[in-house]
Design an enzyme around this catalytic site. Structure first.
Site, PDB file in Angstrom:
ATOM      1  N   TYR A  44      32.812  64.829  80.764  1.00 42.69           N
ATOM      2  CA  TYR A  44      33.782  64.356  79.765  1.00 42.69           C
ATOM      3  C   TYR A  44      33.807  65.305  78.565  1.00 42.69           C
ATOM      4  O   TYR A  44      34.876  65.749  78.129  1.00 42.69           O
ATOM      5  CB  TYR A  44      33.406  62.935  79.331  1.00 42.69           C
ATOM      6  CG  TYR A  44      34.434  62.262  78.455  1.00 42.69           C
ATOM      7  CD1 TYR A  44      35.601  61.737  79.002  1.00 42.69           C
ATOM      8  CD2 TYR A  44      34.233  62.144  77.085  1.00 42.69           C
ATOM      9  CE1 TYR A  44      36.541  61.115  78.188  1.00 42.69           C
ATOM     10  CE2 TYR A  44      35.170  61.523  76.272  1.00 42.69           C
ATOM     11  CZ  TYR A  44      36.329  61.003  76.831  1.00 42.69           C
ATOM     12  OH  TYR A  44      37.263  60.393  76.034  1.00 42.69           O
ATOM     13  N   LYS A  92      36.982  67.651  77.492  1.00 44.53           N
ATOM     14  CA  LYS A  92      37.661  67.463  76.200  1.00 44.53           C
ATOM     15  C   LYS A  92      37.555  68.717  75.332  1.00 44.53           C
ATOM     16  O   LYS A  92      38.476  69.019  74.569  1.00 44.53           O
ATOM     17  CB  LYS A  92      37.095  66.235  75.486  1.00 44.53           C
ATOM     18  CG  LYS A  92      37.400  64.909  76.218  1.00 44.53           C
ATOM     19  CD  LYS A  92      38.894  64.669  76.361  1.00 44.53           C
ATOM     20  CE  LYS A  92      39.203  63.289  76.913  1.00 44.53           C
ATOM     21  NZ  LYS A  92      40.651  63.023  76.994  1.00 44.53           N
TER      22      LYS A  92
HETATM   23  N1  LIG Z   1      38.592  54.678  74.283  1.00 44.93           N
HETATM   24  C1  LIG Z   1      37.845  55.605  73.714  1.00 44.93           C
HETATM   25  O1  LIG Z   1      36.746  55.311  73.226  1.00 44.93           O
HETATM   26  C2  LIG Z   1      38.349  57.014  73.584  1.00 44.93           C
HETATM   27  C3  LIG Z   1      37.720  57.857  72.641  1.00 44.93           C
HETATM   28  C4  LIG Z   1      38.153  59.180  72.526  1.00 44.93           C
HETATM   29  C5  LIG Z   1      39.170  59.644  73.340  1.00 44.93           C
HETATM   30  N2  LIG Z   1      39.760  58.795  74.253  1.00 44.93           N
HETATM   31  C6  LIG Z   1      40.804  59.351  75.102  1.00 44.93           C
HETATM   32  O2  LIG Z   1      41.998  58.632  74.917  1.00 44.93           O
HETATM   33  C7  LIG Z   1      42.730  58.594  76.150  1.00 44.93           C
HETATM   34  C8  LIG Z   1      43.094  57.158  76.492  1.00 44.93           C
HETATM   35  O3  LIG Z   1      41.903  56.414  76.611  1.00 44.93           O
HETATM   36  P1  LIG Z   1      41.892  54.815  76.707  1.00 44.93           P
HETATM   37  O4  LIG Z   1      40.669  54.368  76.026  1.00 44.93           O
HETATM   38  O5  LIG Z   1      43.194  54.258  76.318  1.00 44.93           O
HETATM   39  O6  LIG Z   1      41.650  54.644  78.285  1.00 44.93           O
HETATM   40  P2  LIG Z   1      42.024  53.409  79.273  1.00 44.93           P
HETATM   41  O7  LIG Z   1      41.082  53.524  80.408  1.00 44.93           O
HETATM   42  O8  LIG Z   1      42.084  52.134  78.505  1.00 44.93           O
HETATM   43  O9  LIG Z   1      43.492  53.789  79.744  1.00 44.93           O
HETATM   44  C9  LIG Z   1      43.695  55.019  80.395  1.00 44.93           C
HETATM   45  C10 LIG Z   1      44.956  54.949  81.224  1.00 44.93           C
HETATM   46  O10 LIG Z   1      45.085  56.208  81.903  1.00 44.93           O
HETATM   47  C11 LIG Z   1      45.411  55.947  83.250  1.00 44.93           C
HETATM   48  N3  LIG Z   1      44.956  57.048  84.096  1.00 44.93           N
HETATM   49  C12 LIG Z   1      43.673  57.356  84.418  1.00 44.93           C
HETATM   50  N4  LIG Z   1      43.656  58.389  85.262  1.00 44.93           N
HETATM   51  C13 LIG Z   1      44.947  58.754  85.473  1.00 44.93           C
HETATM   52  C14 LIG Z   1      45.562  59.745  86.255  1.00 44.93           C
HETATM   53  N5  LIG Z   1      44.853  60.572  87.045  1.00 44.93           N
HETATM   54  N6  LIG Z   1      46.912  59.863  86.219  1.00 44.93           N
HETATM   55  C15 LIG Z   1      47.641  59.008  85.463  1.00 44.93           C
HETATM   56  N7  LIG Z   1      47.110  58.027  84.724  1.00 44.93           N
HETATM   57  C16 LIG Z   1      45.778  57.902  84.723  1.00 44.93           C
HETATM   58  C17 LIG Z   1      44.734  54.641  83.589  1.00 44.93           C
HETATM   59  O11 LIG Z   1      45.328  54.000  84.721  1.00 44.93           O
HETATM   60  C18 LIG Z   1      44.915  53.852  82.303  1.00 44.93           C
HETATM   61  O12 LIG Z   1      46.133  53.120  82.298  1.00 44.93           O
HETATM   62  C19 LIG Z   1      41.852  59.280  77.185  1.00 44.93           C
HETATM   63  O13 LIG Z   1      42.242  60.641  77.309  1.00 44.93           O
HETATM   64  C20 LIG Z   1      40.470  59.186  76.578  1.00 44.93           C
HETATM   65  O14 LIG Z   1      39.610  60.206  77.044  1.00 44.93           O
HETATM   66  C21 LIG Z   1      39.369  57.495  74.379  1.00 44.93           C
END
Ligand SMILES: NC(=O)c1ccc[n+]([C@@H]2O[C@H](COP(=O)([O-])OP(=O)(O)OC[C@H]3O[C@@H](n4cnc5c(N)ncnc54)[C@H](O)[C@@H]3O)[C@@H](O)[C@H]2O)c1
Length: 252
Positions: free
Chosen positions: A158, A162
């Site tokens: 991860y 990133k």
């Molecule tokens: N939640 C956190 O703590 C956090 C922190 C920093 C960064 N992020 C980043 O923010 C973004 C969104 O995270 P989130 O927390 O909303 O995640 P989440 O798991 O709640 O939602 C992610 C969505 O992406 C979709 N997805 C996953 N793989 C996919 C693929 N191969 N093709 C198309 N869709 C796909 C999933 O079906 C889901 O609907 C991500 O890039 C994550 O790395 C999240």
């Protein structure tokens, strides 16, 4: 301090494509853009995206697509452009975060994480950027993470993916900024979504909150607000930035 729910930014006559829009940050961001007047193309590997899109209304549409599948991304991008005519704003948000200790980190897990989190944004940007560059106008916002700039236990693939998103953002910003397309990254701390809370539940989560200067995790709407800012006309001079929305965690 008073907060203003999207009062500042208007996105009438703006087409926004968001990956990972069926849940979490992506879904909340789609709702914010829709409320601000945009037409939204919601892309997700989960078929739930179709219902999420139809709940937003007839100005919006969902597509099922895996962002790491180059052929599928190209095909769906053509369908999005056929439906809406163009894409003005791309939010590369889809991501996964499987955890394992660094020693013996499974190769398949590594490959999958890099494919979705790093190759995915490259493929989707590659599909939509040519239209933006031809019109000399566009915005790309890539979801990175605080994990791009610090090490976090268990987050080997991860963190690497990133950090790669920051590199990709820098190069696209350099090449496309002169041609009217800004490219920026957002790096949240833990956000209260399924993904965030799955890695940071219970006591582990409480300990993590205590180390963040604001003493809490971020909410999806706080990340959506930052995305709308970077997509707005007001952010025209912000290019190649990595906007940390981390409560100050990375300064500790
Ligand atoms: N939640 C956190 O703590 C956090 C922190 C920093 C960064 N992020 C980043 O923010 C973004 C969104 O995270 P989130 O927390 O909303 O995640 P989440 O798991 O709640 O939602 C992610 C969505 O992406 C979709 N997805 C996953 N793989 C996919 C693929 N191969 N093709 C198309 N869709 C796909 C999933 O079906 C889901 O609907 C991500 O890039 C994550 O790395 C999240």
């Amino acid at each position: 301090m008073t907060t203003h729910s999207n009062a500042t930014y208007r996105f009438q006559n703006t087409v926004v494509a968001i990956t990972g829009a069926a849940a979490g940050i992506g879904r909340t961001t789609a709702e914010h853009f829709a409320r601000a007047g945009a037409s939204v193309a919601l892309l997700d590997r989960s078929p739930a995206v179709l219902e999420v899109a139809s709940a937003l209304g007839p100005a919006h549409q969902g597509w099922t697509v895996d962002v790491s599948d180059a052929d599928a991304v190209g095909r769906i991008a053509n369908e999005v452009i056929a439906r809406f005519g163009r894409v003005d704003v791309l939010v590369n948000n889809a991501g996964i975060g499987p955890l394992a200790p660094a020693e013996g980190f499974p190769l398949a897990t590594w490959d999958k994480t890099i494919a979705v989190n790093l190759t995915g944004p490259f493929l989707v940007a590659r599909a939509f950027a040519p239209g933006m560059l031809a019109r000399k106008q566009g915005r790309i916002v890539n979801l990175a993470s605080q994990a791009a700039v610090i090490g976090i236990e268990g987050h080997l693939a991860y963190c690497a993916s990133k950090a790669g998103v920051i590199g990709l953002t820098n190069c696209m910003a350099l090449e496309w900024g002169p041609r009217g397309v800004t490219v920026n990254a957002i790096s949240p701390t833990v956000v209260e979504t399924e993904l965030g809370l799955s890695g940071w539940a219970g006591e582990k989560g409480e300990r993590a909150r205590a180390t963040i200067p604001t003493r809490r995790f971020a909410r999806p709407d706080e990340i959506a607000a930052a995305i709308l800012y970077l997509a707005s006309g007001e952010a025209a001079m912000v290019n190649g930035a990595n906007l940390l929305v981390d409560g100050g965690y990375t300064i500790t």
